[in-house]
Design a protein around this motif. Structure first.
Motif, PDB file in Angstrom:
ATOM      1  N   GLN A  90       0.835  -1.201   0.000  1.00 46.59           N
ATOM      2  CA  GLN A  90       0.000   0.000   0.000  1.00 46.59           C
ATOM      3  C   GLN A  90       0.875   1.257   0.000  1.00 46.59           C
ATOM      4  OE1 GLN A  90      -3.596  -0.147   2.382  1.00 46.59           O
ATOM      5  NE2 GLN A  90      -3.060  -2.173   3.110  1.00 46.59           N
ATOM      6  N   LEU A  91       0.541   2.185  -0.888  1.00 47.01           N
ATOM      7  CA  LEU A  91       1.291   3.431  -1.023  1.00 47.01           C
ATOM      8  C   LEU A  91       0.673   4.478  -0.101  1.00 47.01           C
ATOM      9  CD1 LEU A  91       3.499   5.035  -2.458  1.00 47.01           C
ATOM     10  CD2 LEU A  91       1.851   5.523  -4.291  1.00 47.01           C
ATOM     11  N   LEU A  92       1.277   4.662   1.077  1.00 48.22           N
ATOM     12  CA  LEU A  92       0.714   5.573   2.055  1.00 48.22           C
ATOM     13  C   LEU A  92       1.069   7.027   1.793  1.00 48.22           C
ATOM     14  CD1 LEU A  92       0.072   2.915   3.519  1.00 48.22           C
ATOM     15  CD2 LEU A  92       0.710   4.039   5.652  1.00 48.22           C
ATOM     16  N   LYS A  93       2.267   7.258   1.270  1.00 44.74           N
ATOM     17  CA  LYS A  93       2.702   8.635   1.046  1.00 44.74           C
ATOM     18  C   LYS A  93       3.592   8.701  -0.177  1.00 44.74           C
ATOM     19  CE  LYS A  93       2.970  12.998   2.419  1.00 44.74           C
ATOM     20  NZ  LYS A  93       1.773  13.869   2.527  1.00 44.74           N
ATOM     21  N   LEU A  94       3.342   9.684  -1.024  1.00 46.56           N
ATOM     22  CA  LEU A  94       4.111   9.885  -2.247  1.00 46.56           C
ATOM     23  C   LEU A  94       4.627  11.318  -2.244  1.00 46.56           C
ATOM     24  CD1 LEU A  94       4.966   8.739  -5.034  1.00 46.56           C
ATOM     25  CD2 LEU A  94       2.803   9.608  -5.944  1.00 46.56           C
ATOM     26  N   ALA A  95       5.942  11.464  -2.055  1.00 52.53           N
ATOM     27  CA  ALA A  95       6.571  12.790  -2.015  1.00 52.53           C
ATOM     28  C   ALA A  95       5.847  13.684  -1.010  1.00 52.53           C
ATOM     29  CB  ALA A  95       6.593  13.387  -3.416  1.00 52.53           C
ATOM     30  N   ASP A  96       5.415  14.879  -1.465  1.00 52.89           N
ATOM     31  CA  ASP A  96       4.707  15.794  -0.563  1.00 52.89           C
ATOM     32  C   ASP A  96       3.231  15.918  -0.934  1.00 52.89           C
ATOM     33  OD1 ASP A  96       4.879  17.204  -2.912  1.00 52.89           O
ATOM     34  OD2 ASP A  96       6.124  18.811  -2.127  1.00 52.89           O
ATOM     35  N   TYR A  97       2.676  14.879  -1.566  1.00 49.48           N
ATOM     36  CA  TYR A  97       1.279  14.891  -1.989  1.00 49.48           C
ATOM     37  C   TYR A  97       0.349  14.559  -0.825  1.00 49.48           C
ATOM     38  CZ  TYR A  97       3.306  14.602  -6.700  1.00 49.48           C
ATOM     39  OH  TYR A  97       4.027  14.824  -7.844  1.00 49.48           O
ATOM     40  N   VAL A  98      -0.884  15.050  -0.922  1.00 54.30           N
ATOM     41  CA  VAL A  98      -1.894  14.703   0.069  1.00 54.30           C
ATOM     42  C   VAL A  98      -2.262  13.226  -0.111  1.00 54.30           C
ATOM     43  CG1 VAL A  98      -3.870  15.328  -1.398  1.00 54.30           C
ATOM     44  CG2 VAL A  98      -4.083  15.423   1.100  1.00 54.30           C
ATOM     45  N   SER A  99      -2.533  12.536   0.977  1.00 58.67           N
ATOM     46  CA  SER A  99      -2.798  11.099   0.924  1.00 58.67           C
ATOM     47  C   SER A  99      -4.113  10.754   1.613  1.00 58.67           C
ATOM     48  CB  SER A  99      -1.656  10.327   1.599  1.00 58.67           C
ATOM     49  OG  SER A  99      -1.991   8.975   1.807  1.00 58.67           O
ATOM     50  N   ARG A 100      -4.825   9.810   1.032  1.00 58.92           N
ATOM     51  CA  ARG A 100      -6.066   9.340   1.643  1.00 58.92           C
ATOM     52  C   ARG A 100      -5.811   8.766   3.041  1.00 58.92           C
ATOM     53  NH1 ARG A 100     -10.408   8.403  -1.772  1.00 58.92           N
ATOM     54  NH2 ARG A 100      -9.139   9.783  -3.060  1.00 58.92           N
ATOM     55  N   TYR A 101      -4.643   8.173   3.225  1.00 65.03           N
ATOM     56  CA  TYR A 101      -4.320   7.528   4.495  1.00 65.03           C
ATOM     57  C   TYR A 101      -4.113   8.545   5.619  1.00 65.03           C
ATOM     58  CZ  TYR A 101      -3.629   3.249   1.800  1.00 65.03           C
ATOM     59  OH  TYR A 101      -3.816   2.152   0.984  1.00 65.03           O
ATOM     60  N   GLU A 102      -3.827   9.806   5.267  1.00 64.12           N
ATOM     61  CA  GLU A 102      -3.658  10.828   6.290  1.00 64.12           C
ATOM     62  C   GLU A 102      -4.967  11.104   7.025  1.00 64.12           C
ATOM     63  OE1 GLU A 102      -1.292  14.362   5.093  1.00 64.12           O
ATOM     64  OE2 GLU A 102      -1.039  13.308   3.193  1.00 64.12           O
TER      65      GLU A 102
END
Length: 312
Positions: free
Chosen positions: A3-15
């Motif tokens: 699962q991709l929790l965080k990509l660079a400085d993008y907003v994430s659904r997991y946050e």
């Protein structure tokens, strides 16, 4: 598929809710694959006697198929959806199950990139190069669902943002990985002092020792763990998926992984078939809360998009 929790400085659904989305992803993935497989088997056995999906069209809007389908469709102009196009009847009839699986994995990749760059109310402008990032694709598709990936996140250390390496959080440990990019002709070797060398046919160039980046990321991660009173084994690795690392493992604190032992390293992860743990979720949440996020309102993004369309 990890699962991709965080990509660079993008907003994430997991946050939004780390305790909800990991299990939701696993459930959606299983439902989606089950339905695709059933559709494939049904079209192969029907010999054209009934239309695709006819056997799933029920009166109730809460049917499994409709719920799954609603979660895996493209974003409409005025609503937030999370999927790509469904396979057509022709595709299901003329493709092997292995081909359907390959397309399914690509669909999941796009699905995860969407979750890692948008929420219901916020959106980050996703660099299209991530769709063709072979290392990201490899890590996501080869590791288990219970593994969380932070792909080059920007984490705060004493209120200062720090560009970090790849972080893989498993149920049992946390890996910090710095990647070395090359092809099958590329050889990475160590020089004296703070530098390594990359040799590629007749060209060569020096670059900072990968351990420098690893130590920086490890320091940030350990400070986050200490602040939250959390503990997990932290390991480091230098990874060159397609090339060779001509350095003795005995001289390195970080594990060296190149094309010769890549599958062995992957298999060591696959053997850890442990479920997602509560401590793992707490650590993931701590990392997410310490991450830099740059995004904008979906409403503003839609207004800007409409303005550009009107100018054409």
């Amino acid at each position: 598929m990890a699962q991709l929790l965080k990509l660079a400085d993008y907003v994430s659904r997991y946050e939004i809710d780390i305790y909800r989305y990991p299990s939701r992803y696993v459930r959606l993935k299983k439902e989606r694959w089950l339905r695709l497989k059933q559709d494939w088997e049904a079209t192969r056995s029907s010999h054209g006697n009934f239309p695709l999906f006819q056997h799933y069209e029920e009166e109730t809007s809460l049917s499994l198929w409709k719920r799954t389908r609603s979660m895996f469709s493209r974003k409409d102009k005025n609503e937030t959806k999370e999927e790509v196009d469904l396979p057509t009847d022709w595709q299901l009839r003329h493709r092997s199950l292995e081909e359907i699986k390959t397309n399914f994995l690509q669909e999941l990749l796009e699905f995860q990139l969407n979750w890692a760059s948008s929420t219901v109310s916020e959106i980050s402008h996703l660099n299209r190069e991530y769709y063709n990032d072979k290392l990201l694709q490899y890590l996501l598709q080869e590791l288990p669902d219970t593994f969380f990936i932070f792909y080059h996140p920007v984490l705060f250390a004493r209120k200062a943002p720090v560009d970090c390496d790849i972080i893989i959080l498993s149920p049992n440990d946390l890996w910090i990985i710095t990647p070395l990019h090359g092809n099958k002709e590329t050889i990475f070797s160590a020089l004296e002092g703070r530098y390594w060398q990359r040799r590629d046919e007749d060209q060569q160039e020096s670059f900072l020792h990968p351990n420098i980046s690893l130590k920086r990321t490890k320091t940030v991660i350990q400070s986050i763990l200490e602040k939250e009173g959390l503990s997990i084994p932290v390991r480091t690795a230098i990874l060159s998926k397609d090339s060779y690392i001509d350095v003795g493992q005995g001289t390195q604190l970080a594990k060296l992984i190149d094309r010769r032992n890549l599958f062995e390293f992957r298999d060591s992860f696959l053997k850890m078939q442990a479920p997602i743990k509560h401590t793992q979720l707490k650590i993931a949440d701590a990392i997410l809360q310490s991450s830099l996020t740059i995004s904008e309102s979906r409403l503003n993004a839609d207004i800007e998009e409409d303005s550009l369309e009107n100018e054409k």
